[in-house]
Design a protein around this motif. Structure first.
Motif, PDB file in Angstrom:
ATOM      1  N   TRP A   1      42.438   8.397  29.405  1.00 50.15           N
ATOM      2  CA  TRP A   1      41.590   6.722  30.761  1.00 50.15           C
ATOM      3  C   TRP A   1      40.777   7.447  31.332  1.00 50.15           C
ATOM      4  O   TRP A   1      39.838   6.496  31.252  1.00 50.15           O
ATOM      5  CB  TRP A   1      42.618   6.867  31.790  1.00 50.15           C
ATOM      6  N   GLY A   2      39.794   8.453  31.356  1.00 47.35           N
ATOM      7  CA  GLY A   2      38.533   8.496  32.112  1.00 47.35           C
ATOM      8  C   GLY A   2      37.581   8.234  30.249  1.00 47.35           C
ATOM      9  O   GLY A   2      36.283   8.304  30.816  1.00 47.35           O
ATOM     10  N   PHE A   3      37.685   8.482  29.468  1.00 47.73           N
ATOM     11  CA  PHE A   3      37.107   7.252  28.626  1.00 47.73           C
ATOM     12  C   PHE A   3      36.550   6.308  28.328  1.00 47.73           C
ATOM     13  O   PHE A   3      35.295   5.909  28.060  1.00 47.73           O
ATOM     14  CB  PHE A   3      37.025   7.964  27.358  1.00 47.73           C
ATOM     15  N   LEU A   4      37.462   5.449  29.331  1.00 39.49           N
ATOM     16  CA  LEU A   4      36.539   4.600  29.388  1.00 39.49           C
ATOM     17  C   LEU A   4      35.592   3.937  29.742  1.00 39.49           C
ATOM     18  O   LEU A   4      35.424   4.499  31.024  1.00 39.49           O
ATOM     19  CB  LEU A   4      38.301   3.653  29.940  1.00 39.49           C
ATOM     20  N   PRO A   5      34.579   3.436  29.276  1.00 35.90           N
ATOM     21  CA  PRO A   5      32.849   3.182  29.917  1.00 35.90           C
ATOM     22  C   PRO A   5      33.124   2.193  31.082  1.00 35.90           C
ATOM     23  O   PRO A   5      33.592   1.469  31.108  1.00 35.90           O
ATOM     24  CB  PRO A   5      32.382   2.626  28.532  1.00 35.90           C
ATOM     25  N   LYS A   6      32.478   2.695  32.194  1.00 34.22           N
ATOM     26  CA  LYS A   6      32.429   2.190  32.973  1.00 34.22           C
ATOM     27  C   LYS A   6      31.362   1.021  32.855  1.00 34.22           C
ATOM     28  O   LYS A   6      31.354   0.178  34.231  1.00 34.22           O
ATOM     29  CB  LYS A   6      32.003   3.523  34.328  1.00 34.22           C
ATOM     30  N   ASP A   7      31.073   0.424  32.295  1.00 36.65           N
ATOM     31  CA  ASP A   7      29.040  -0.633  32.650  1.00 36.65           C
ATOM     32  C   ASP A   7      30.028  -1.422  31.184  1.00 36.65           C
ATOM     33  O   ASP A   7      28.864  -2.204  31.389  1.00 36.65           O
ATOM     34  CB  ASP A   7      28.180   0.479  31.658  1.00 36.65           C
ATOM     35  N   ASN A   8      31.076  -1.406  30.757  1.00 35.95           N
ATOM     36  CA  ASN A   8      31.024  -2.750  29.616  1.00 35.95           C
ATOM     37  C   ASN A   8      31.743  -3.835  30.270  1.00 35.95           C
ATOM     38  O   ASN A   8      32.726  -3.567  30.767  1.00 35.95           O
ATOM     39  CB  ASN A   8      32.268  -1.542  28.802  1.00 35.95           C
ATOM     40  N   PRO A   9      31.076  -4.696  30.426  1.00 34.31           N
ATOM     41  CA  PRO A   9      31.453  -6.152  30.915  1.00 34.31           C
ATOM     42  C   PRO A   9      32.921  -6.193  30.298  1.00 34.31           C
ATOM     43  O   PRO A   9      33.965  -7.362  31.100  1.00 34.31           O
ATOM     44  CB  PRO A   9      30.857  -6.903  30.594  1.00 34.31           C
ATOM     45  N   LYS A  10      33.463  -5.915  29.118  1.00 33.40           N
ATOM     46  CA  LYS A  10      34.835  -7.086  28.332  1.00 33.40           C
ATOM     47  C   LYS A  10      36.019  -6.314  29.460  1.00 33.40           C
ATOM     48  O   LYS A  10      35.851  -4.585  29.890  1.00 33.40           O
ATOM     49  CB  LYS A  10      34.396  -6.723  27.113  1.00 33.40           C
ATOM     50  N   PRO A  11      36.416  -7.564  28.541  1.00 32.45           N
ATOM     51  CA  PRO A  11      38.390  -6.837  29.697  1.00 32.45           C
ATOM     52  C   PRO A  11      38.551  -5.550  28.896  1.00 32.45           C
ATOM     53  O   PRO A  11      38.423  -5.363  27.687  1.00 32.45           O
ATOM     54  CB  PRO A  11      38.805  -8.090  28.985  1.00 32.45           C
ATOM     55  N   ARG A  12      39.762  -5.189  29.860  1.00 32.65           N
ATOM     56  CA  ARG A  12      39.966  -3.319  29.522  1.00 32.65           C
ATOM     57  C   ARG A  12      41.714  -3.874  28.921  1.00 32.65           C
ATOM     58  O   ARG A  12      42.244  -4.616  29.822  1.00 32.65           O
ATOM     59  CB  ARG A  12      39.831  -1.887  30.239  1.00 32.65           C
ATOM     60  N   TYR A  13      41.935  -3.107  27.976  1.00 32.15           N
ATOM     61  CA  TYR A  13      43.321  -3.964  27.592  1.00 32.15           C
ATOM     62  C   TYR A  13      43.927  -2.534  26.986  1.00 32.15           C
ATOM     63  O   TYR A  13      43.524  -1.406  26.960  1.00 32.15           O
ATOM     64  CB  TYR A  13      43.361  -3.984  26.115  1.00 32.15           C
ATOM     65  N   LEU A  14      45.549  -2.673  27.786  1.00 31.99           N
ATOM     66  CA  LEU A  14      46.846  -0.865  28.339  1.00 31.99           C
ATOM     67  C   LEU A  14      47.888  -1.641  26.173  1.00 31.99           C
ATOM     68  O   LEU A  14      48.042  -3.161  26.930  1.00 31.99           O
ATOM     69  CB  LEU A  14      47.129  -0.955  29.214  1.00 31.99           C
ATOM     70  N   VAL A  15      47.629  -0.854  26.062  1.00 29.50           N
ATOM     71  CA  VAL A  15      48.530  -0.993  24.484  1.00 29.50           C
ATOM     72  C   VAL A  15      49.616   0.501  24.440  1.00 29.50           C
ATOM     73  O   VAL A  15      49.240   1.152  24.600  1.00 29.50           O
ATOM     74  CB  VAL A  15      47.611  -0.975  22.969  1.00 29.50           C
ATOM     75  N   VAL A  16      50.490   0.164  24.338  1.00 25.98           N
ATOM     76  CA  VAL A  16      51.468   1.162  24.027  1.00 25.98           C
ATOM     77  C   VAL A  16      52.135   1.184  22.997  1.00 25.98           C
ATOM     78  O   VAL A  16      52.770  -0.118  22.661  1.00 25.98           O
ATOM     79  CB  VAL A  16      52.935   0.881  25.351  1.00 25.98           C
ATOM     80  N   ASN A  17      52.198   2.138  22.488  1.00 25.02           N
ATOM     81  CA  ASN A  17      52.598   2.474  21.502  1.00 25.02           C
ATOM     82  C   ASN A  17      54.175   2.517  20.697  1.00 25.02           C
ATOM     83  O   ASN A  17      54.781   4.039  21.334  1.00 25.02           O
ATOM     84  CB  ASN A  17      51.652   3.793  21.179  1.00 25.02           C
ATOM     85  N   ALA A  18      54.819   1.700  20.469  1.00 20.74           N
ATOM     86  CA  ALA A  18      56.496   1.668  20.897  1.00 20.74           C
ATOM     87  C   ALA A  18      57.179   1.649  19.657  1.00 20.74           C
ATOM     88  O   ALA A  18      57.854   1.495  18.739  1.00 20.74           O
ATOM     89  CB  ALA A  18      57.413   1.056  21.627  1.00 20.74           C
ATOM     90  N   ASP A  19      56.051   2.229  18.084  1.00 20.82           N
ATOM     91  CA  ASP A  19      56.074   2.188  16.440  1.00 20.82           C
ATOM     92  C   ASP A  19      57.022   3.208  16.134  1.00 20.82           C
ATOM     93  O   ASP A  19      56.081   3.620  15.444  1.00 20.82           O
ATOM     94  CB  ASP A  19      54.750   1.384  16.057  1.00 20.82           C
ATOM     95  N   GLU A  20      58.141   3.901  16.525  1.00 21.60           N
ATOM     96  CA  GLU A  20      58.792   4.790  16.506  1.00 21.60           C
ATOM     97  C   GLU A  20      59.224   4.556  14.793  1.00 21.60           C
ATOM     98  O   GLU A  20      59.845   3.676  14.827  1.00 21.60           O
ATOM     99  CB  GLU A  20      59.624   5.289  17.287  1.00 21.60           C
ATOM    100  N   SER A  21      58.824   5.770  14.577  1.00 15.85           N
ATOM    101  CA  SER A  21      58.860   4.909  12.737  1.00 15.85           C
ATOM    102  C   SER A  21      59.242   7.129  11.863  1.00 15.85           C
ATOM    103  O   SER A  21      59.465   7.079  10.810  1.00 15.85           O
ATOM    104  CB  SER A  21      58.014   4.957  12.249  1.00 15.85           C
ATOM    105  N   GLU A  22      58.547   7.575  12.908  1.00 10.99           N
ATOM    106  CA  GLU A  22      58.693   8.752  12.116  1.00 10.99           C
ATOM    107  C   GLU A  22      60.207  10.061  11.740  1.00 10.99           C
ATOM    108  O   GLU A  22      60.952   9.766  12.802  1.00 10.99           O
ATOM    109  CB  GLU A  22      58.035  10.319  13.003  1.00 10.99           C
ATOM    110  N   PRO A  23      60.345  10.058  10.303  1.00  7.55           N
ATOM    111  CA  PRO A  23      61.506  10.519  10.093  1.00  7.55           C
ATOM    112  C   PRO A  23      61.802  11.361  11.310  1.00  7.55           C
ATOM    113  O   PRO A  23      61.611  12.927  11.020  1.00  7.55           O
ATOM    114  CB  PRO A  23      61.963  10.745   8.331  1.00  7.55           C
ATOM    115  N   GLY A  24      62.982  11.277  11.514  1.00  5.25           N
ATOM    116  CA  GLY A  24      63.741  12.209  12.702  1.00  5.25           C
ATOM    117  C   GLY A  24      63.528  12.145  14.216  1.00  5.25           C
ATOM    118  O   GLY A  24      64.433  12.593  15.055  1.00  5.25           O
TER     119      GLY A  24
END
Length: 438
Positions: free
Chosen positions: A66-89
């Motif tokens: 979370w801390g890696f997000l640049p503070k000086d970037n004027p673009k909107p920020r997005y949160l994406v949850v990876n729920a693409d659970e596909s690994e065998p097992g």
């Protein structure tokens, strides 16, 4: 250590555990109320201090990401949850979203508030339609209760959440392939850098986290970083789901502190099925090097498992007894990786294809000594040379299986696997097609 830590799974025994009312009866969304009175940066620091590491496999510190997000970037920020659970097992996120979707949604709101995002996406594997429906119902409940949308709980914070159905590609579990898919493109890994924190979704600063990682955040906010650190080990703090499957009496989800051993989990699961013994197992799904019975007392934390030559991964503990052909199991895994390779890079596209051909030949008893060397040579040319971690993960089971069970591969030069392991003849063997292909 034999005590379970039911936090996310605490109310799974309730028939209505997935509803907003049931979640609120047990303190649900109280952590959100607390979070909305805090400064966003204070939440980021709390998550950092807790030691929470990504629960999707890599184990990267969540707060640091979370801390890696640049503070000086004027673009909107997005949160994406990876729920693409596909690994065998791997089978932890789907039951979590089915039984306790509001824990994930509360985590999404708190996490989005912490990183100053007003748009979040939950990217769900396309085949699990029942999960998609349940999540969308839970999101609708949250909107109706004023927990999503404009001015959440009168705080002035706005957030919209979209539940997005993927198309069933395993490669979209890789975060940049997921972002391409979310944007409407073919799901293929991107060249990094730039990393998603700088240029992710729509070339904007983006945080991509696993379902379990995000769902864990409310408990940290509610109880504090020290509470979370009181479980687990010094460098692998907290709790997590350990998914036991295969030849155990009581397969299922065991929510326990990191650092628990397989021996302890097997005791809780009733042990290996009667009359059989443990042969080999995966500590973190099919893309992690296999372990054997000699590793049964290794603490299941990131450092200990890594030090023993494997990876904790998604804590998908697939258990196999002595009736199982390791050649057959590995062949099945590599067929999966060959099928799911996006084909963008040559080492993965060609390497997995040719490993399937060789493994089928060995399984059919038509292999040669040179085939074993060929498998290792392909792995050497694949490891570290593929565009993403799919190629690296595919080599893990092959090299570790040859390391611990070379004699079975040698036996494949003269005897079919189904003759070496007649117990499994009742299971569907691809012996006729294998012999034809070989």
């Amino acid at each position: 250590m034999t005590t379970l830590t039911p936090v996310l799974s605490r109310n799974w025994d309730r028939p209505d555990s997935y509803t907003l009312d049931a979640y609120r009866e047990n303190g649900g969304y109280e952590a959100l109320r607390k979070a909305l009175t805090m400064e966003p940066d204070a939440i980021v620091e709390m998550v950092k201090a807790s030691g929470l590491r990504g629960r999707g496999g890599a184990g990267f510190p969540t707060g640091m990401k979370w801390g890696f997000l640049p503070k000086d970037n004027p673009k909107p920020r997005y949160l994406v949850v990876n729920a693409d659970e596909s690994e065998p097992g791997t089978c932890k996120d789907i039951p979590l979203m089915m039984a306790n979707p509001h824990a994930l949604i509360e985590g999404v709101i708190i996490s989005a508030y912490a990183i100053n995002s007003h748009q979040a996406f939950i990217y769900v594997r396309g085949e699990v339609l029942h999960v998609i429906r349940r999540l969308r119902h839970a999101v609708a409940e949250a909107y109706e209760a004023g927990l999503l949308g404009k001015d959440i709980l009168g705080s002035g914070f706005d957030l919209d959440v979209v539940v997005h159905a993927g198309a069933g590609a395993y490669i979209c579990g890789e975060e940049t392939a997921l972002l391409d898919s979310l944007e409407g493109y073919r799901g293929q890994p991107r060249l990094k850098p730039p990393f998603p924190a700088v240029a992710g979704l729509y070339a904007s600063p983006t945080v991509v986290n696993n379902v379990e990682s995000i769902a864990t955040v409310p408990s940290i906010v509610a109880n504090g970083a020290e509470w979370f650190k009181s479980m687990g080990t010094e460098k692998s703090a907290g709790f997590g789901f350990f998914s036991l499957s295969g030849h155990v009496k009581r397969p299922g989800q065991y929510e326990a502190p990191l650092g628990v051993t397989l021996r302890e989990l097997l005791e809780m699961a009733g042990g290996i099925r009667d009359g059989h013994r443990l042969k080999f197992w995966t500590p973190g799904g099919s893309s992690t090097p296999i372990f054997t019975e000699e590793h049964i007392d290794i603490p299941l934390d990131f450092e200990s498992v890594g030090g023993a030559g494997s990876m904790l991964g998604t804590r998908a503990l697939q258990i196999f007894d002595e009736t199982t052909s390791v050649v057959r199991v590995v062949r099945g895994w590599i067929e999966f990786y060959a099928h799911e390779s996006c084909g963008k890079c040559t080492p993965c596209r060609e390497g997995n294809y040719w490993m399937v051909q060789v493994l089928r030949r060995i399984e059919a008893g038509k292999g040669t000594q040179e085939d074993i060397d060929t498998l290792l040579d392909i792995c050497d040319n694949l490891l570290g040379r593929s565009f993403c971690a799919l190629g690296d993960g595919a080599t893990s089971s092959v090299t570790s299986a040859i390391k611990y069970f070379r004699e079975e591969f040698i036996a494949g030069t003269h005897t079919p696997a189904w003759e070496l392991f007649p117990y499994q003849r009742t299971t569907r063997w691809a012996n006729e097609s294998v012999e034809e292909d070989a």
